[in-house]
Structures are given as structure tokens and as C-alpha cells.
Design a protein around this motif. Structure first.
Motif, short mmCIF file in Angstrom:
data_model
loop_
_atom_site.label_atom_id
_atom_site.label_comp_id
_atom_site.label_asym_id
_atom_site.label_seq_id
_atom_site.Cartn_x
_atom_site.Cartn_y
_atom_site.Cartn_z
N SER A 141 5.50 -9.13 -1.99
CA SER A 141 4.36 -9.45 -2.87
C SER A 141 3.84 -10.84 -2.51
O SER A 141 2.67 -11.16 -2.76
CB SER A 141 4.76 -9.39 -4.34
N GLY A 142 4.69 -11.68 -1.94
CA GLY A 142 4.30 -12.99 -1.45
C GLY A 142 4.88 -13.19 -0.06
O GLY A 142 5.18 -12.21 0.63
N GLY A 192 3.30 -17.16 -3.54
CA GLY A 192 2.64 -16.94 -2.24
C GLY A 192 3.49 -17.48 -1.11
O GLY A 192 4.57 -16.97 -0.86
N SER A 211 10.07 -10.61 -3.19
CA SER A 211 9.31 -11.88 -3.18
C SER A 211 8.68 -12.12 -1.81
O SER A 211 7.66 -12.80 -1.70
CB SER A 211 10.21 -13.06 -3.56
N TYR A 231 4.36 -0.19 -2.36
CA TYR A 231 3.30 -0.90 -1.66
C TYR A 231 2.96 -0.23 -0.34
O TYR A 231 1.80 -0.07 0.02
CB TYR A 231 3.76 -2.35 -1.44
N GLY A 290 7.06 -13.71 -6.06
CA GLY A 290 6.31 -13.66 -4.80
C GLY A 290 4.81 -13.76 -5.03
O GLY A 290 4.11 -14.49 -4.34
N LYS A 291 4.34 -13.02 -6.03
CA LYS A 291 2.90 -13.04 -6.34
C LYS A 291 2.44 -14.42 -6.80
O LYS A 291 1.37 -14.88 -6.44
CB LYS A 291 2.61 -12.04 -7.47
N GLN A 292 3.27 -15.07 -7.57
CA GLN A 292 2.89 -16.38 -8.11
C GLN A 292 2.95 -17.47 -7.05
O GLN A 292 2.09 -18.33 -6.98
CB GLN A 292 3.84 -16.79 -9.26
N GLN A 301 9.23 -9.52 -7.36
CA GLN A 301 7.83 -9.09 -7.30
C GLN A 301 6.94 -10.12 -8.00
O GLN A 301 5.90 -10.53 -7.47
CB GLN A 301 7.72 -7.71 -8.00
N PHE A 302 7.35 -10.58 -9.16
CA PHE A 302 6.56 -11.55 -9.93
C PHE A 302 6.51 -12.91 -9.21
O PHE A 302 5.45 -13.49 -9.02
CB PHE A 302 7.16 -11.71 -11.34
N THR A 353 4.82 -6.94 -15.05
CA THR A 353 4.95 -6.67 -13.60
C THR A 353 5.34 -5.22 -13.38
O THR A 353 4.78 -4.54 -12.50
CB THR A 353 6.05 -7.60 -13.00
N GLU A 377 2.42 -2.84 -14.09
CA GLU A 377 1.37 -2.89 -13.05
C GLU A 377 1.70 -2.06 -11.81
O GLU A 377 0.82 -1.73 -11.02
CB GLU A 377 1.15 -4.35 -12.61
#
Ligand code: F3S
Length: 392
Positions: free
Chosen positions: A226-227, A198, A223, A367, A194-196, A191-192, A267, A270
Motif C-alpha cells: 500500500s506504500g 508512503g 506496508s 490489490y 503504508g498508505k499513510q 495496509q494503513f 481500512t 475499504e
């Protein structure tokens, strides 16, 4: 085929692939050996699969399908909105007509449709694309349900993106300093990251223990939700690059990100939208493996799920059959839980929960949630909360 000499279904399939190839300046089509269509049982999916199936197309290579839902099972339990139920029924019928493997599983790469090292394939679905590229060592782009089905029908895909070696180089270095105790930590890591990252290709260092199948599945699914992580490297544990230098193909990383337990905890925090009383627990997004069903059964032994809580595990028909033979199913059902096949958490069959509070081990489930509020936590916490009826 493009001229329609092989019928309208084949023509529609290759038209889509040619359009994608043109958009990406692909110079040729390349043969594939298998495909996985992330079927969804919803309208966009229905349109395309019926277009191909009713136009006489048949899959030329093994093409598996994502979960929709077990129509018969859910109709006995709930009133699924009739229009949506009809869409799902038609989708499932059309995939049968087009000759797909009716796996209805989002982890088909474990059992029903397994790419081997070096194969060129067309796999859609969040966990499937990175798992196939990075764990199994086959090559796929981040396909949509439609492009994967079209490739399965034609037996080819345009050569672009991850089918070209230089596009498979790492972009971001991720230094993992977090402890990564269990598969839920890999969920949070995915999750972390993927967000970072992209749309990049992360190269992870600092992982000292070989990740399990389930940990890798969780990392892939999150991943790529979230990305848009279609592949990654953990040199020493995944395929494609033995060293960090090889993963970056001699280039320098564009960025370096450090992940500690602090980032993972943030993460996790959130993801929560509530706490306290829960109405149901939903596990198996991605579909639970046999090992995960076994873990759930072990935790539920001699326990009773709270009378106000429904407890669901989604898995494949293949896994459920084995779980039944091994007695896991019996244990889960005795405790008051249900193991359901062919079903995705993002389907109208769950509409009965739209005003309820759910708990899940999956940020992806959170999500796409078809319910009001969500608590995300590992399997142990989910089982404990299911028994107590609440999570604090
Ligand atoms: Fe599988 Fe549906 Fe979750 S396809 S990964 S159960 S959103």
C-alpha cells in the motif's frame, strides 16, 4: 566487467548497477553476500534474466527466486494461455541457467536464503525488503527483480539509499492504540501505515506484545504494497534501534499518526468489493509459513469445504514437504483444499477465476487480484466462508 571482458551477461548486469549508482550519486560499489530476485514469470522478467543467462552470467552469491507457478500442476487442472505459459517456463529455465536458488518463494528469508545480522544484501519483494532490514538486521535497498539479480550476478551493489546509515533514520512516528489481537490485525496495520507513510520509515510505539514471525511478515508485505516501506522500527522488538530517539537518530519525526481500532476497521471495510457468495478462497500471499498451514489444517479438521468453492493455500516447496510429514496436508486435502507450491497469486495460472468472487486474507492479493471481486478477512473467517460457500 563493464568493458565486456567477462562476457555479455556480466556486462549487462554491471551496466544496470552502474546506471542505478549514477542515478543515485553512489560513490562506490559494495560487496553483497546474497540476493533475492522477485522473479515474476512475466515478460519484463523474462527479458532481463534471459539477457544475463544467455550471455553466460552466473550468480556469484546465493540468489533466491520468487514464486512463478507450478507449471505441471496447473496444466493438469486448467488451460493456462499458451503464450503466458511459455513465458513462465522460459523464465524458470533462465533462472536455473543463471545459477539461482530455485526457491520460488516470496519468504525465502525464513528457510532457503537467510541473511544474518549485519550482512549487506540485495533483496527485492515486498515483505522481504523490510523484514531483512528491520527484523533480521541485514541491509538492503528496495530492489527490483532485475537490480537484485544483477547484484547477485556481480556480487556487488551501489552504495546508496538504505546502505547509508543516515538514510536509515525514522521519518514518521506511529502511535499504535489499536488492540492488535492477531496476525490479521497486523495485516490491516501494515495496509494503513503504508498508505499513510508512503516512502517513509515508520517508528511504531505502543505495541506491548512481541509480534510473531507471521505478524511481522504481514506488516512488512502490506506496508510495502500500500506504500513503499522498506524498513521500520518497533523499538524493543525489532533491530537497529533500542529506543525511539535512536530510531530517529536524534532528529524529530516529520509527522505523528495515531492508529486506533477505528482506523483498522475503516481500512478493512475499504478492502471489500462485495459480500455474499464466494467461488474460491486464496491464502498464502505472502507464502504461508508452516505455522499458518498448521492453523489452516486445525480449522479444517472434520470439516468439508463447500462443493462450489475452491480452497487454495500457496506456500514454498520446503514448507509443503514439512506440512506433508506433519499430516497438515492430509487434513487440508481431506477437507477439499489444495496446497500449491512455487506459485504466486499474480500469475496467469489463475485466469480461470477472472470472472469469479474470491476471498483472501491478504490485501496484497486483493490489490493484484486476477479475479472479479474480493472479500478480505482473517483465516478463521476465510475457512468458515469456504465451508458455508458465502461470507456475510
Ligand atoms: Fe508472494 Fe505473489 Fe503475494 S510474490 S506476496 S504470492 S503477490
Amino acid at each position: 566487467m563493464l568493458n565486456g571482458e567477462y562476457g555479455q551477461g556480466n556486462q549487462s548486469a554491471i551496466e544496470l548497477l552502474v546506471a542505478i549508482g549514477d542515478a543515485y550519486d553512489a560513490e562506490q560499489m559494495i560487496p553483497i553476500t546474497r540476493a533475492h530476485a522477485a522473479s515474476s514469470g512475466q515478460e519484463g522478467d523474462l527479458y532481463f534474466v534471459e539477457l544475463l543467462a544467455n550471455g553466460g552470467a552466473k550468480c556469484r552469491v546465493p540468489t533466491s527466486t520468487n514464486p512463478v507457478y507450478d507449471i505441471e500442476f496447473f496444466h493438469k487442472l486448467y488451460k493456462v494461455p499458451s503464450y503466458e505459459a511459455e513465458v513462465a517456463r522460459r523464465v524458470m529455465e533462465a533462472y536455473k541457467k543463471v545459477g539461482a536458488i530455485l526457491s520460488w518463494s516470496c519468504v525465502p528469508y525464513l528457510a532457503e536464503n537467510i541473511p544474518l545480522f549485519g550482512e549487506t544484501v540485495a533483496f527485492s519483494e515486498s515483505s522481504a525488503t523490510p523484514y531483512v532490514n528491520s527484523v533480521l538486521g541485514a541491509t538492503t535497498n528496495r530492489e527490483a527483480a532485475q537490480s537484485a539479480l544483477a547484484a547477485g550476478v556481480v556480487g556487488k551493489t551501489p552504495k546508496y539509499g538504505l546502505h547509508v546509515k543516515q538514510n536509515r533514520k525514522g521519518t514518521v512516528l506511529i502511535e499504535v492504540k489499536a488492540a492488535l489481537k492477531d496476525s490479521f490485525d497486523y495485516t490491516l496495520l501494515g495496509q494503513f501505515v503504508g498508505k499513510q507513510v508512503g516512502y517513509g520509515i515508520p517508528v511504531l510505539i505502543g505495541i506491548t506484545r512481541r509480534p510473531s514471525t507471521e505478524e511481522l511478515i504481514n506488516f512488512c508485505a502490506m506496508s510495502n504494497t500500500s506504500g513503499a516501506v522498506s524498513m521500520f522500527y518497533i523499538p524493543g522488538f525489532t533491530v537497529g534501534a533500542r529506543t525511539v530517539e535512536e530510531a530517529f537518530q536524534g532528529d524529530k519525526p516529520k509527522d505523528k499518526i495515531i492508529v486506533t481500532d477505528v482506523e483498522l476497521k475503516r481500512t478493512w471495510d475499504e478492502l471489500q468489493t462485495t459480500s455474499g457468495k464466494i467461488d474460491f478462497v486464496m491464502l498464502g500471499c505472502p507464502h504461508y509459513t508452516l505455522g499458518q498451514v498448521a492453523d489452516a489444517a486445525k480449522l479444517l479438521e472434520r470439516k468439508k469445504i463447500h462443493s462450489g468453492v475452491s480452497f487454495w493455500i500457496c506456500t514454498s516447496a520446503t514448507t509443503k514437504t514439512l506440512a506433508q510429514k506433519m499430516g497438515y496436508l492430509d487434513t487440508i486435502e481431506k477437507a477439499g483444499g489444495s496446497v500449491v507450491v512455487d506459485t504466486c497469486i499474480d500469475e496467469p495460472c489463475w485466469s480461470t477465476y477472472k470472472d469469479k468472487v474470491g476471498m483472501t486474507g491478504s490485501p496484497k492479493c486483493a490489490y493484484y487480484r486476477r479475479f472479479k471481486d474480493v472479500i478480505v478477512a482473517g483465516l478463521g473467517d476465510c475457512v468458515e466462508a469456504a465451508v458455508k460457500g458465502e461470507y456475510e
